[in-house]
Design a protein around this motif. Structure first.
Motif, PDB file in Angstrom:
ATOM      1  N   PRO A  84     110.999  24.763   2.651  1.00 52.65           N
ATOM      2  CA  PRO A  84     110.584  25.511   1.447  1.00 52.65           C
ATOM      3  C   PRO A  84     110.375  24.582   0.245  1.00 52.65           C
ATOM      4  O   PRO A  84     111.099  23.601   0.054  1.00 52.65           O
ATOM      5  N   CYS A  85     109.399  24.908  -0.536  1.00 49.34           N
ATOM      6  CA  CYS A  85     109.023  24.080  -1.678  1.00 49.34           C
ATOM      7  C   CYS A  85     110.102  24.170  -2.776  1.00 49.34           C
ATOM      8  O   CYS A  85     110.664  25.248  -3.035  1.00 49.34           O
ATOM      9  N   LEU A  86     110.441  23.040  -3.430  1.00 46.84           N
ATOM     10  CA  LEU A  86     111.421  23.007  -4.525  1.00 46.84           C
ATOM     11  C   LEU A  86     110.757  23.438  -5.834  1.00 46.84           C
ATOM     12  O   LEU A  86     109.551  23.294  -6.011  1.00 46.84           O
ATOM     13  N   GLU A  87     111.598  23.920  -6.771  1.00 42.60           N
ATOM     14  CA  GLU A  87     111.074  24.275  -8.089  1.00 42.60           C
ATOM     15  C   GLU A  87     110.539  23.017  -8.756  1.00 42.60           C
ATOM     16  O   GLU A  87     111.163  21.956  -8.726  1.00 42.60           O
ATOM     17  N   GLY A  88     109.391  23.123  -9.323  1.00 39.12           N
ATOM     18  CA  GLY A  88     108.774  21.988  -9.970  1.00 39.12           C
ATOM     19  C   GLY A  88     107.764  21.275  -9.071  1.00 39.12           C
ATOM     20  O   GLY A  88     107.128  20.319  -9.508  1.00 39.12           O
ATOM     21  N   LEU A  89     107.635  21.726  -7.793  1.00 32.27           N
ATOM     22  CA  LEU A  89     106.648  21.163  -6.884  1.00 32.27           C
ATOM     23  C   LEU A  89     105.601  22.205  -6.530  1.00 32.27           C
ATOM     24  O   LEU A  89     105.877  23.419  -6.551  1.00 32.27           O
TER      25      LEU A  89
ATOM     26  N   GLY B   7     104.924  19.632 -16.290  1.00 34.29           N
ATOM     27  CA  GLY B   7     106.232  19.662 -16.955  1.00 34.29           C
ATOM     28  C   GLY B   7     107.356  19.191 -16.072  1.00 34.29           C
ATOM     29  O   GLY B   7     108.522  19.266 -16.472  1.00 34.29           O
ATOM     30  N   PHE B   8     107.021  18.714 -14.846  1.00 29.07           N
ATOM     31  CA  PHE B   8     108.074  18.261 -13.930  1.00 29.07           C
ATOM     32  C   PHE B   8     107.722  16.894 -13.377  1.00 29.07           C
ATOM     33  O   PHE B   8     106.561  16.506 -13.268  1.00 29.07           O
ATOM     34  N   TYR B   9     108.819  16.191 -13.037  1.00 37.48           N
ATOM     35  CA  TYR B   9     108.680  14.859 -12.460  1.00 37.48           C
ATOM     36  C   TYR B   9     109.560  14.807 -11.205  1.00 37.48           C
ATOM     37  O   TYR B   9     110.694  15.323 -11.218  1.00 37.48           O
ATOM     38  N   ALA B  10     109.005  14.267 -10.077  1.00 34.07           N
ATOM     39  CA  ALA B  10     109.757  14.241  -8.816  1.00 34.07           C
ATOM     40  C   ALA B  10     109.728  12.846  -8.220  1.00 34.07           C
ATOM     41  O   ALA B  10     108.805  12.064  -8.454  1.00 34.07           O
ATOM     42  N   GLU B  11     110.771  12.574  -7.424  1.00 36.20           N
ATOM     43  CA  GLU B  11     110.858  11.316  -6.703  1.00 36.20           C
ATOM     44  C   GLU B  11     111.205  11.590  -5.242  1.00 36.20           C
ATOM     45  O   GLU B  11     111.914  12.561  -4.945  1.00 36.20           O
ATOM     46  N   VAL B  12     110.688  10.725  -4.330  1.00 39.43           N
ATOM     47  CA  VAL B  12     111.052  10.797  -2.911  1.00 39.43           C
ATOM     48  C   VAL B  12     112.278   9.940  -2.717  1.00 39.43           C
ATOM     49  O   VAL B  12     112.248   8.728  -2.970  1.00 39.43           O
ATOM     50  N   LEU B  13     113.369  10.561  -2.283  1.00 41.15           N
ATOM     51  CA  LEU B  13     114.619   9.822  -2.145  1.00 41.15           C
ATOM     52  C   LEU B  13     114.642   8.982  -0.870  1.00 41.15           C
ATOM     53  O   LEU B  13     115.271   7.934  -0.837  1.00 41.15           O
ATOM     54  N   ASP B  14     113.980   9.474   0.224  1.00 40.69           N
ATOM     55  CA  ASP B  14     113.956   8.752   1.515  1.00 40.69           C
ATOM     56  C   ASP B  14     112.580   8.967   2.137  1.00 40.69           C
ATOM     57  O   ASP B  14     112.197  10.108   2.438  1.00 40.69           O
ATOM     58  N   ALA B  15     111.863   7.841   2.327  1.00 40.34           N
ATOM     59  CA  ALA B  15     110.492   7.969   2.858  1.00 40.34           C
ATOM     60  C   ALA B  15     110.468   8.552   4.261  1.00 40.34           C
ATOM     61  O   ALA B  15     109.484   9.151   4.685  1.00 40.34           O
TER      62      ALA B  15
ATOM     63  N   CYS C  48     110.701  17.741 -17.452  1.00 37.00           N
ATOM     64  CA  CYS C  48     110.355  16.796 -18.513  1.00 37.00           C
ATOM     65  C   CYS C  48     110.649  17.403 -19.888  1.00 37.00           C
ATOM     66  O   CYS C  48     110.625  18.632 -20.068  1.00 37.00           O
ATOM     67  N   ARG C  49     110.915  16.500 -20.929  1.00 42.20           N
ATOM     68  CA  ARG C  49     111.221  16.968 -22.277  1.00 42.20           C
ATOM     69  C   ARG C  49     110.012  17.592 -22.934  1.00 42.20           C
ATOM     70  O   ARG C  49     110.132  18.419 -23.842  1.00 42.20           O
ATOM     71  N   ASN C  50     108.864  17.126 -22.517  1.00 41.82           N
ATOM     72  CA  ASN C  50     107.625  17.640 -23.091  1.00 41.82           C
ATOM     73  C   ASN C  50     106.661  17.910 -21.937  1.00 41.82           C
ATOM     74  O   ASN C  50     106.356  17.021 -21.141  1.00 41.82           O
TER      75      ASN C  50
ATOM     76  N   ALA D 240     103.603  18.256 -21.872  1.00 36.69           N
ATOM     77  CA  ALA D 240     102.370  17.469 -21.917  1.00 36.69           C
ATOM     78  C   ALA D 240     102.559  16.088 -21.323  1.00 36.69           C
ATOM     79  O   ALA D 240     101.594  15.440 -20.912  1.00 36.69           O
ATOM     80  N   GLU D 241     103.806  15.581 -21.345  1.00 37.59           N
ATOM     81  CA  GLU D 241     104.039  14.240 -20.846  1.00 37.59           C
ATOM     82  C   GLU D 241     104.109  14.189 -19.312  1.00 37.59           C
ATOM     83  O   GLU D 241     104.144  13.104 -18.739  1.00 37.59           O
ATOM     84  N   CYS D 242     104.176  15.324 -18.612  1.00 40.15           N
ATOM     85  CA  CYS D 242     104.280  15.375 -17.133  1.00 40.15           C
ATOM     86  C   CYS D 242     103.189  16.290 -16.578  1.00 40.15           C
ATOM     87  O   CYS D 242     103.421  17.474 -16.296  1.00 40.15           O
ATOM     88  N   LYS D 243     102.011  15.761 -16.539  1.00 40.33           N
ATOM     89  CA  LYS D 243     100.885  16.527 -15.986  1.00 40.33           C
ATOM     90  C   LYS D 243     100.235  15.805 -14.801  1.00 40.33           C
ATOM     91  O   LYS D 243      99.124  16.135 -14.410  1.00 40.33           O
ATOM     92  N   SER D 244     100.885  14.829 -14.219  1.00 44.58           N
ATOM     93  CA  SER D 244     100.337  14.105 -13.066  1.00 44.58           C
ATOM     94  C   SER D 244     100.769  14.802 -11.780  1.00 44.58           C
ATOM     95  O   SER D 244     101.933  15.179 -11.622  1.00 44.58           O
ATOM     96  N   ARG D 245      99.821  15.012 -10.866  1.00 48.11           N
ATOM     97  CA  ARG D 245     100.101  15.779  -9.653  1.00 48.11           C
ATOM     98  C   ARG D 245     100.853  14.964  -8.601  1.00 48.11           C
ATOM     99  O   ARG D 245     101.703  15.477  -7.900  1.00 48.11           O
ATOM    100  N   LYS D 246     100.515  13.702  -8.455  1.00 48.14           N
ATOM    101  CA  LYS D 246     101.127  12.907  -7.405  1.00 48.14           C
ATOM    102  C   LYS D 246     102.596  12.685  -7.702  1.00 48.14           C
ATOM    103  O   LYS D 246     102.979  12.368  -8.820  1.00 48.14           O
TER     104      LYS D 246
END
Length: 768
Positions: free
Chosen positions: A618-623, A637-645, A655-657, A659-665
């Motif tokens: 299931p998809c996480l909030e923010g993805l 408005g969200f930023y994600a990282e892959v913890l284990d490839a 994100c605090r703003n 507008a600062e988190c609008k990148s899809r990848k």
């Protein structure tokens, strides 16, 4: 005037051969030699005995002791010329082999056997042997009268001008066969024949009649290799296999005795002599008695056409026959008279049963052809006697003179009235023989049941009250219905009988002989199917009368036999191969957008989930997780990282703003930003209104310049202090320190203000 004689019209090659052969010939005064040959060592010694009987009956005209012992002459010779007694007879064998038969004829023609070269030849039996012999006889201008060769090809006077025969040709026997088919309404007959002139000639003559009647579909044929030396059972079995494939129960056999003898036991073993078949044999369809088969073993109901060979005078011949003994035939005196010691194959070395005194107990031992042997000899006696009375010398009685006189011969023999047509053929009636139960109750014997007339071409029962026996065991005027019924795997066609069931149909056989189309989901891929077969799993047949089943295409399956259509793979399943009986599950929580998926790449994670090591998660909030197998994307408005490839777990920050988190990848920031949650601009970048950061311009160097200026002032102040009174120094240092600190705080404040997401107005925006 053009030459019209036989020698003038003879091909030059034959003239040359005749000239070469004549170099070896010699003559002897006061003797006219007659040669008689046939398969006396391979088929029947009765041919030898009958040849001797002819000579004995002929010599009765000059030998009173022969009359005393055997009775008066059977064939009356009108006004016998005294020199007729100078006719001598020699006997040879063909042993059913062309090489032996031709060699024997050459011995006669050239006197190589120690006797005078013959002027006339009686024989032989096989058409295959008679053809080369007749060709050589033509080169030597030696008249030949055969008693057993029936091939229609021998009627061709261009090829065989000196050939005649006392046995009727197979063109007449073919008429009898065709009449049998018409009379008894046989829808389809199979002619199985030996691949030699006799068998082939009879079949071709029969085939010509079928063509003339425009009913070629009523006649089928199977040839069997001619095997006079060593019989190959495999050849016969293959021919029988083909016979069984026609579906008809009516079989016609056109073979000579030497081929029939080994063939009949094979027919019996293969079930063709059972009550499920009906066989009609040609005149030569007989066997040499042996441990494997004898005449009584022919099944009850077997039918056969035989040319009429026993006419009114045969009764007198029978009396002569029963007075003979072995010494009359092969004793020392007979051996010397007929030159039997010169046989190319000795009597003891041959396959034919040796004569003994039991042979002459009755006429049952006689072969059908024996009367024709007897009468063939008298054809020459009558012709020579007539020419002698015309003033010819014995030495002059040869060539065309003799040929024309023999052609004109007309006398009553033991086989009936003997005469020839323009082709040297004798017209005769045929007897239809029928194997019937023996009075003794053991086996059967041939009984005259009907007659065929070559004039009316009709078959007439000898006694209308006594219908024919058929091999089913029944006695009737028409074939029993079971013989007309189609065998399983065949269907009835109105005009041509039973036909092999075509692909796409089943044929149970029977009297009705129905042809049933295969139902949907079934097929019949070869001819002769009794039942249709259900399509196997993974296959289908959408139409009736299918000859094959189609393979289910990729994306479809057939889980049960007999399917008329394939099913689509349900959602969540796929199959990428043809002919599938089941679909493969996508697994790992994957689904397909539609049914009928034909490749695994169509198996996807549903919208709202993404592919991880454990499957669709299931998809996480923010993805953002679209349907498919692609990596999820970051929501605004969200930023994600892959913890284990490897296992692909994700961690998401708000994100605090926005507008600062609008990148899809995943793990990426807008242009110019960096750090977790994209909080910072990259070095030498400044924030923009849209949330990204842009590279700094030259105006953005003012703080650095001011900072440098402050440092410069501090340094200058330090130098002044060094040169100033100590009391003043401490006050000045304090003052400089305070001023410097205030300047630094101002610069920090400007820097902080620049980092705030505040829409500044001028002139503050310019200062910052």
């Amino acid at each position: 005037e053009p030459c019209k004689t036989v020698s003038c019209t003879m091909p030059w090659s034959r003239k040359l051969l005749g000239a070469l052969l004549s170099c070896f010939a010699f003559s002897a005064a006061d003797e006219w030699a007659l040669g008689i040959f046939g398969p006396i060592t391979s088929i029947s010694n009765t041919y030898l005995a009958t040849a001797v009987a002819f000579d004995l009956d002929f010599r009765k005209n000059f030998n009173a002791s022969l009359v005393t012992r055997f009775g008066p002459p059977i064939v009356k010779i009108p006004s016998i010329h005294p020199k007729l007694s100078d006719i001598s007879v020699r006997i040879g064998t063909s042993d059913s082999k062309s090489a032996v038969g031709v060699s024997t004829a050459l011995d006669f023609f050239l006197g190589l056997d120690g006797g005078k070269p013959i002027s006339g030849l009686v024989g032989g039996y096989h058409s295959a042997i008679n053809m080369p012999v007749a060709a050589i006889a033509a080169t030597q201008e030696i008249t030949q009268v055969s008693w057993g060769a029936t091939s229609p090809a021998l009627s061709n006077k261009d090829n065989y001008p000196y050939f005649l025969r006392t046995i009727p040709p197979d063109s007449l026997q073919a008429m009898a066969f065709w009449s049998w088919m018409r009379t008894f309404q046989i829808p389809l007959a199979i002619c199985i024949y030996a691949e030699e002139p006799y068998g082939q000639g009879l079949f071709l003559a029969l085939s010509d009649l079928a063509k003339l009647a425009e009913q070629t579909a009523r006649l089928a044929s199977v040839g069997v290799k001619y095997m006079p030396v060593e019989y190959d059972t495999r050849e016969a079995l293959e021919a029988i296999r083909v016979v069984k494939g026609f579906g008809s129960k009516f079989l016609q056999i056109a073979m000579t005795k030497d081929q029939v003898t080994p063939f009949m036991p094979i027919l019996r073993d293969e079930g063709l002599l059972s009550n499920k078949w009906q066989i009609l044999g040609s005149d030569a369809c007989a066997v040499v008695p042996g441990p494997n088969f004898k005449a009584a073993d022919f099944p009850i109901g077997f039918q056969q056409f035989i040319p009429v060979s026993r006419a009114a005078k045969f009764a007198e011949f029978k009396q002569l026959w029963t007075k003979l003994n072995v010494d009359d035939i092969v004793g020392p005196e007979a051996t010397a008279r007929y030159k039997l010691q010169n046989l190319r194959v000795s009597l003891d070395a041959g396959n034919a049963q040796n004569l003994d005194n039991s042979t002459f107990v009755s006429d049952e031992s006689l072969a059908m052809e024996d009367p024709f042997v007897f009468d063939a000899g008298f054809c020459f006696v009558m012709a020579v006697n007539a020419l002698l009375k015309e003033g010819k010398e014995l030495s002059e009685i040869k060539g065309e003179v003799l040929l024309n006189k023999v052609k004109a011969t007309n006398f009553e023999g033991i086989s009936g009235q003997v005469s020839f047509n323009a082709d040297g053929d004798r017209l005769a009636e045929y007897e239809m023989m029928n194997q019937q139960p023996s009075p003794s109750g053991h086996g059967g014997h041939l009984v005259l049941a009907a007659l065929f007339s070559s004039v009316t071409q009709a078959i007439t029962l000898v006694d209308p009250a006594l219908p024919l026996y058929w091999m089913t065991g029944e006695r009737s005027h028409a074939p029993p219905p079971v013989l007309l019924a189609c065998a399983p795997g065949f269907y009835a066609e109105q005009r041509s009988g039973c036909k092999p069931c075509p692909p796409g149909f089943s044929c149970p056989g029977g009297v009705q002989g129905k042809q049933i189309p295969c139902a949907r989901g079934q097929y019949a891929d070869v001819i002769g199917k009794v039942n249709c077969t259900s399509c196997p799993v993974g296959h289908f047949a959408p139409d009736i009368a299918a000859a094959t089943c189609g393979r289910c295409p990729p994306g479809f399956f057939a889980s049960e036999p007999g399917m008329e259509s394939c099913e689509r793979c349900p959602k969540g399943f796929y199959i990428d191969a043809e002919g599938a009986s089941a679909c493969a599950e996508c697994g790992e929580g994957r689904v397909t957008l539609e049914s009928g998926a034909d490749r695994s790449s169509l198996c996807l994670c549903a919208q709202g989930s993404f592919m991880a090591r454990s499957g669709c998660t299931p998809c996480l909030e923010g993805l953002i997780c679209a349907a498919g197998l692609e990596d999820p994307e970051q929501a605004d408005g969200f930023y994600a990282e892959v913890l284990d490839a490897g296992s692909r777990p994700y961690r998401v920050w708000s994100c605090r703003n926005r507008a600062e988190c609008k990148s899809r990848k995943v793990g990426s920031c807008p242009s110019g930003r960096k750090g977790r949650a994209c909080n910072d601009c990259k070095d030498r970048h400044k924030p923009r209104d849209d949330g990204s950061c842009e590279p700094c311009s030259n105006d953005d160097l003012l703080p650095a310049i001011l900072a440098g200026l402050v440092v410069f002032i501090i340094l200058m102040v330090g130098l002044v202090i060094i040169n100033t009174d100590s009391k003043e120094v401490s006050l000045s240092l304090l003052t400089v320190g305070m001023v410097g600190g205030q300047m630094f705080m101002v610069l920090q404040a400007f820097g902080s203000f620049r980092q705030l997401s505040i829409d500044w107005v001028e002139p503050v925006r310019g200062w910052l």
